[in-house]
Design an enzyme around this catalytic site. Sequence first.
Site, short mmCIF file in Angstrom:
data_model
loop_
_atom_site.label_atom_id
_atom_site.label_comp_id
_atom_site.label_asym_id
_atom_site.label_seq_id
_atom_site.Cartn_x
_atom_site.Cartn_y
_atom_site.Cartn_z
N PHE A 11 0.86 -1.24 -0.06
CA PHE A 11 -0.01 0.12 -0.03
C PHE A 11 0.73 1.23 0.03
O PHE A 11 0.94 1.97 -0.71
CB PHE A 11 -0.78 0.01 1.28
CG PHE A 11 -1.62 1.14 1.61
CD1 PHE A 11 -2.12 1.98 0.79
CD2 PHE A 11 -1.59 1.66 3.05
CE1 PHE A 11 -2.90 3.46 1.01
CE2 PHE A 11 -2.14 2.80 3.21
CZ PHE A 11 -2.74 3.70 2.41
N LYS A 34 8.84 -9.25 -1.79
CA LYS A 34 8.53 -10.50 -1.73
C LYS A 34 7.10 -10.79 -2.51
O LYS A 34 6.86 -12.07 -3.12
CB LYS A 34 8.50 -11.08 -0.42
CG LYS A 34 8.39 -12.46 -0.51
CD LYS A 34 8.40 -13.12 1.16
CE LYS A 34 8.10 -14.27 1.35
NZ LYS A 34 8.14 -14.78 2.75
N LEU A 35 6.25 -10.00 -2.61
CA LEU A 35 4.98 -10.29 -2.96
C LEU A 35 4.29 -11.33 -2.24
O LEU A 35 3.66 -12.39 -2.73
CB LEU A 35 4.96 -10.65 -4.69
CG LEU A 35 5.31 -9.83 -5.58
CD1 LEU A 35 5.37 -10.17 -7.04
CD2 LEU A 35 4.67 -8.38 -5.56
N THR A 98 10.25 -11.50 9.00
CA THR A 98 10.40 -10.17 7.99
C THR A 98 10.75 -9.18 8.75
O THR A 98 11.68 -8.41 8.40
CB THR A 98 8.89 -10.12 7.31
OG1 THR A 98 8.86 -11.29 6.40
CG2 THR A 98 8.97 -8.84 6.45
N THR A 134 6.44 2.73 13.04
CA THR A 134 4.87 2.85 13.21
C THR A 134 4.88 3.67 14.67
O THR A 134 5.49 3.42 15.67
CB THR A 134 4.48 1.68 13.24
OG1 THR A 134 2.81 2.09 13.69
CG2 THR A 134 4.62 0.67 13.94
N ASP A 135 3.92 4.33 14.87
CA ASP A 135 3.58 4.81 16.16
C ASP A 135 3.00 3.80 17.24
O ASP A 135 2.89 4.19 18.43
CB ASP A 135 2.36 6.18 15.91
CG ASP A 135 1.03 5.60 15.83
OD1 ASP A 135 0.78 4.63 14.86
OD2 ASP A 135 -0.02 6.24 15.99
N GLU A 136 2.60 2.94 16.43
CA GLU A 136 2.10 1.52 17.52
C GLU A 136 3.52 1.28 18.29
O GLU A 136 3.00 0.53 19.29
CB GLU A 136 1.78 0.65 16.66
CG GLU A 136 0.28 1.00 15.87
CD GLU A 136 -0.49 -0.38 15.64
OE1 GLU A 136 -0.09 -1.49 16.23
OE2 GLU A 136 -1.39 -0.10 14.74
N TYR A 159 2.66 -7.61 16.17
CA TYR A 159 2.88 -6.75 15.10
C TYR A 159 3.59 -5.84 15.58
O TYR A 159 4.94 -5.29 15.44
CB TYR A 159 1.66 -6.46 14.38
CG TYR A 159 2.06 -4.98 13.60
CD1 TYR A 159 2.83 -5.05 12.23
CD2 TYR A 159 1.51 -3.62 13.99
CE1 TYR A 159 3.35 -3.86 11.76
CE2 TYR A 159 1.86 -2.43 13.30
CZ TYR A 159 3.05 -2.75 12.03
OH TYR A 159 3.09 -1.51 11.58
N SER A 160 3.21 -4.78 16.80
CA SER A 160 4.03 -3.48 17.23
C SER A 160 5.00 -3.98 17.75
O SER A 160 6.10 -3.30 17.83
CB SER A 160 3.10 -2.63 17.94
OG SER A 160 2.33 -3.26 18.74
N LYS A 163 7.88 -4.66 15.31
CA LYS A 163 8.15 -2.97 14.79
C LYS A 163 9.11 -2.40 15.99
O LYS A 163 10.14 -2.01 15.30
CB LYS A 163 7.09 -2.37 14.47
CG LYS A 163 6.15 -3.00 13.42
CD LYS A 163 6.92 -2.75 11.89
CE LYS A 163 7.34 -1.32 11.26
NZ LYS A 163 7.84 -1.57 9.73
N ASN A 188 -1.84 6.14 11.53
CA ASN A 188 -2.70 5.35 10.49
C ASN A 188 -2.94 5.90 9.00
O ASN A 188 -3.47 7.12 9.18
CB ASN A 188 -3.97 5.10 11.09
CG ASN A 188 -4.19 4.08 11.93
OD1 ASN A 188 -3.55 4.26 13.18
ND2 ASN A 188 -4.87 3.01 11.85
#
Length: 347
Positions: A11, A34-35, A98, A134-136, A159-160, A163, A188
């Site tokens: 995105f 990587k798709l 990743t 990320t802000d997360e 996830y966060s 990160k 976001n």
Amino acid sequence: MKILVTGGAGFIGSNFIRYILKKYPDDSVVNFDKLTYAGNLENLKDIENDKRYQFIQGDVCDYDGLCRAAEGVDAIIHFAAESHVDRSIHSSHEFLQTNVFGTQNVIDVVRELLPPPSPLLGKGGGVRFVHVSTDEVYGDIESPKKSKNGDAFKPSSPYSASKAASEVMVLAAIRTHGVPAMITRCTNNYGPFQFPEKLVPLFISNAIEGQPLPLYDGGAQIRDWLYVEDHCRAVDLVLRQGKVGEAYDIAAENEPEVINRQITEIILTTLGKNKDLVEEVAGLRPGHDQRYAVDSSKIRKELGWKPQVSLEEGLKQTIKWYQDNQDWWRRVKSGEYRQYYQSHYGN
Ligand code: NAD
Ligand code: DAU
């Protein structure tokens, strides 16, 4: 400038590549992706024949492949990541792989590009590296406080956490190896080409299809919503004018703050759909962060950045884009997507 973009088929990465090629006629971009389920070359169909653009399918966890892709580049922008909180709750390993190990490879490749000239890549010199965080990483924060650079990391989801782990590896590389990295932490994003698992594109596409909009936990959570092109402009500014070793918080700082239920209602009203489509659900996001809010005064003061697209205008444009590009998301919402959807939301 020759720029290596990791995760450029996703995105934000695809919007960023389009932004760079449009703004800088002398720049060129290598897109290394990587798709995965989230990577889609259709996002870049309009520029695929541009001579300044090259796509390489590859995994940031493959050091040798990444090294080859980085040959001769002046800058690396690292977007590639597993990016969806809900998926990280179902299964976390790919996120570590990743987001953490992949980022370590990117750091190692940046080091290869530093002087003295590396025997592997030949070219030393002023490579610049932007790590997109990320802000997360700050976790949720009580009103009226805002998170900012220097605050402790309190990630809530796998996830966060991944990160935050990747970001501290970058910070360590800056200190230990003098890696010329800059870090961005954005709130976001929404806009064209966002994978329809995230709130805004999921709810727009479901509403167009007349499907339920699964609103989590009462819909009172606060997110700060930034139009994707404003994020791209900020990352570009950091790339060209940011100070090495610094981290920049990026936020629209929506005023007043907006809860998920309001975003949902704007989508339904704009599409002329009935509020009955909202389906209240609970328990699908354990550890759900209540509020994100970030102080973006540093990038505003030091680099002169500010958002150019209001939330009202950005949502209007985004809803129209999803109305006009139904082929794109209808194709995306098939195959693997259906399995994920069913396992996460049930029938
Ligand atoms: P996305 O999921 O849409 O795209 C991720 C891209 O990375 C995909 O093209 C995917 O194929 C690629 N990728 C995944 N694993 C890879 C690997 N091992 N090797 C190479 N490529 C791989 O994500 P997005 O929303 O565009 O987010 C991009 C970056 O921005 C992420 O690092 C994310 O953490 C960060 N970010 C996102 C937001 C947001 O609101 N979406 C906000 C702040 C920061
Ligand atoms: O803050 C930046 C982050 O924003 C990025 O780092 C992440 O990559 C990106 O995915 C995004 O994370 P969020 O978890 O905030 O985005 P998401 O769209 O998944 O959820 C936004 C809010 O909407 C959140 O409070 C959960 C809620 N939600 C989400 C989905 C998918 C729902 O109510 N229903 C849903 O079906």
